[in-house]
Design an enzyme around this catalytic site. Structure first.
Site, short mmCIF file in Angstrom:
data_model
loop_
_atom_site.label_atom_id
_atom_site.label_comp_id
_atom_site.label_asym_id
_atom_site.label_seq_id
_atom_site.Cartn_x
_atom_site.Cartn_y
_atom_site.Cartn_z
N HIS A 302 0.83 -1.21 0.00
CA HIS A 302 0.00 0.00 0.00
C HIS A 302 0.87 1.26 0.00
O HIS A 302 0.50 2.26 -0.61
CB HIS A 302 -0.93 0.00 1.22
CG HIS A 302 -1.73 1.25 1.34
ND1 HIS A 302 -2.75 1.55 0.46
CD2 HIS A 302 -1.65 2.30 2.19
CE1 HIS A 302 -3.28 2.72 0.78
NE2 HIS A 302 -2.62 3.21 1.82
N LYS A 334 2.85 2.92 -6.40
CA LYS A 334 2.32 4.29 -6.24
C LYS A 334 3.41 5.33 -6.49
O LYS A 334 3.11 6.48 -6.80
CB LYS A 334 1.76 4.48 -4.84
CG LYS A 334 0.42 3.79 -4.58
CD LYS A 334 -0.16 4.25 -3.25
CE LYS A 334 -1.48 3.54 -2.95
NZ LYS A 334 -1.29 2.16 -2.46
N HIS A 339 -1.51 7.78 -5.99
CA HIS A 339 -2.51 7.11 -5.16
C HIS A 339 -3.89 7.35 -5.79
O HIS A 339 -4.40 8.46 -5.77
CB HIS A 339 -2.45 7.67 -3.74
CG HIS A 339 -3.26 6.89 -2.76
ND1 HIS A 339 -4.11 5.86 -3.11
CD2 HIS A 339 -3.34 6.98 -1.41
CE1 HIS A 339 -4.67 5.36 -2.03
NE2 HIS A 339 -4.23 6.02 -0.97
N PHE A 399 -7.85 5.04 5.22
CA PHE A 399 -8.26 5.92 6.29
C PHE A 399 -9.49 5.29 6.94
O PHE A 399 -10.33 4.70 6.26
CB PHE A 399 -8.66 7.30 5.75
CG PHE A 399 -7.49 8.20 5.44
CD1 PHE A 399 -6.23 7.95 5.94
CD2 PHE A 399 -7.67 9.33 4.66
CE1 PHE A 399 -5.16 8.79 5.67
CE2 PHE A 399 -6.61 10.17 4.37
CZ PHE A 399 -5.35 9.90 4.88
#
Lengths: 411, 79
Positions: A302, A334, A339, A399
């Site tokens: 990630h 990324k 992102h 998040f």
């Protein structure tokens, strides 16, 4: 848990590196960044922002009248899904398999449409907001428009789980097929939140990268000592997931097998990640796949390039993998495509599928001096051949503390 | 531009309606619009002619009827 086997039989991208999967993979393998400096906003209060934006032109792939009823995210989803259906051989005269389902991830929906409605209300002091505003801003727009565009009549579900949205969409699609509920799912995600209001909100959050001395393309630097934050991108990716029986019966090309999915929640903080939650997602995924850490050759992580986030994921991998963490190659693509938030899981799962298929691992670009806290094999700079690669993971952590890990195996 | 000419132009330019199918007798449904896109079209008409089309008056079916309504509202505005 064992059930039916699930294969990816088609791949469709609309990404910062273009639409052709092979060409995208080649550019990523060479470490080429699609990040650039873009002037956003109005002349009076605009800003130069680092973005991985797309010069998107649907052309005749979406009719003019249909476009009026699609926000940008939905248009990206429709074109990515068109590409995936064509790749899978499941498109007949512009229609997909009627019995299929659509599982799409999306974070913000029609962000630019919402902005325009507020601009009308506040800046123009008018209540005359366009009648199409509400149906265009819904986060479920991409899934609905994919269903309508290609005549897909199974369930059309939307997973809105911030940065983990499309990984969960793919994971749930995998489970639905494995457990016998459905035979084919168009699974993926779309995100288009590079309108200036959304970008300003991200700037307010203080997580965006600053421009690096070596230029815009060097600004997203996961695991590097000089990393300063993430770079927002936009785009869409769709994977065609099919049961083994259905795929074999029609002689489909099997790109990769999906063998496991793990999800967890941190129950911790809104924007602060936790090692524990990420570790559990990775462990759950491996257990779901019936595999061990020693089986895994590559993790598409990630890691977004923020100072606080990257070491947390490294620590989670170390705890979930134990000694095997020292042997696994990990990279954050990324660093090159930015992102894509609700679309990032699907794009990265697609890239991971290509890495397995080609047995080539894409790099973490701009990783020149590694942070001592990020001391795993992060494949710096350019990609590498991996002739023994069999199994790979794709991590997406959101998040809100939602974590998702997908497990893929060579077909 | 007359209301009819404006409707015909928006239908072909924005809604991609084949110009050869556009005629005063054609209904918006026949031309492929649905309830949502009709409302969106009327929004453009209101902007162009700076009028307000009362909801209860939006009962037209054909382009000629729609154009006649706009002309009537324009006359009322000018009066």
């Amino acid at each position: 848990m064992r059930g039916r086997r699930v294969f990816v039989t088609g791949l469709g991208f609309v990404s910062p590196h273009g639409e052709d999967p092979a060409a995208i993979f080649e550019r990523l393998f060479l470490g080429e960044s699609a990040i650039r400096t873009v002037r956003t906003g109005t002349p009076e209060m605009g800003a130069d922002v680092l973005l991985a934006s797309i010069d998107f032109e649907p052309g005749d792939r979406i009719g003019k009248a249909d476009r009026l009823l699609m926000a940008r995210a939905a248009q990206l989803a429709v074109v990515a899904t068109r590409n995936a259906l064509e790749d899978s051989g499941l498109m007949t005269r512009g229609r997909g398999p009627e019995e299929a389902a659509v599982y799409m991830g999306c974070g913000l929906g029609g962000a630019e449409i919402l902005q325009e409605s507020y601009r009308t209300y506040s800046a123009r002091q008018s209540r005359r907001v366009r009648p199409t505003t509400i149906p265009l801003i819904m986060a479920s727009g991409p899934a609905s428009q994919v269903s309508m565009s290609f005549g897909i009549r199974g369930p059309a579900h939307t997973y809105s789980i911030a940065c983990a949205s499309s990984s969960v969409a793919i994971g749930e699609a995998f489970r639905s097929i494995r457990d016998g509920y459905i035979d084919v799912v168009l699974a993926g995600g779309a995100e288009a939140m590079l309108n200036d209001g959304s970008v300003a909100a991200w700037q307010g959050l203080g997580v965006l990268a600053k421009e690096h001395a070596d230029g815009a393309g060097a600004s997203c630097r996961p695991f590097d000592l000089e990393r300063t934050g993430l770079v927002l991108g936009e785009g869409a990716a769709t994977l065609i997931l099919e049961s083994e029986d259905r795929a074999m019966a029609r002689g489909a090309h099997l790109l990769v097998e999906i063998v496991g999915f793990g999800a967890s929640s941190d129950a911790h903080k809104l924007t602060e990640p936790s090692v524990d939650g990420q570790e559990r997602a990775i462990r759950n995924a491996l257990e779901d796949a019936g595999l061990t850490a020693e089986d895994v050759g590559y993790i598409n992580v990630h890691a977004t390039g923020t100072p606080t986030g990257d070491p947390v994921e490294i620590e989670a991998i170390k705890r979930a993998f134990g000694p095997a963490a020292q042997a696994v190659a990990i990279s954050s693509t990324k660093s090159m495509h930015g992102h894509l938030v609700g679309a990032s899981g699907a794009l990265e799962c697609g890239i991971t599928a290509l890495a397995l298929d080609k047995r080539r691992i894409p790099p973490t670009a701009n990783l020149t001096v590694a942070d001592p806290a990020c001391d795993l094999d992060c494949v710096p700079g350019v990609g590498r051949d991996a002739p023994d690669l069999e199994v790979a993971l794709s991590n997406s952590f959101a998040f809100g503390g939602s974590n998702a890990t997908l497990v893929l195996r060579r077909a | 531009m007359t209301p009819y000419a404006f409707l015909a132009e928006v239908l072909s330019e924005k809604y991609d309606v084949d110009p050869t199918t556009i005629s005063p007798e054609a209904t918006l449904t026949e031309l492929g619009l649905d309830s949502l896109t009709v409302v969106e079209l009327l929004f453009d008409v209101e902007d162009e002619f700076e009028i307000e089309i009362p909801e209860e008056r939006a009962t037209f079916e054909t382009l000629a009827e729609a154009a006649a309504l706009v002309e009537e509202l324009l006359r009322a505005k000018g009066a």
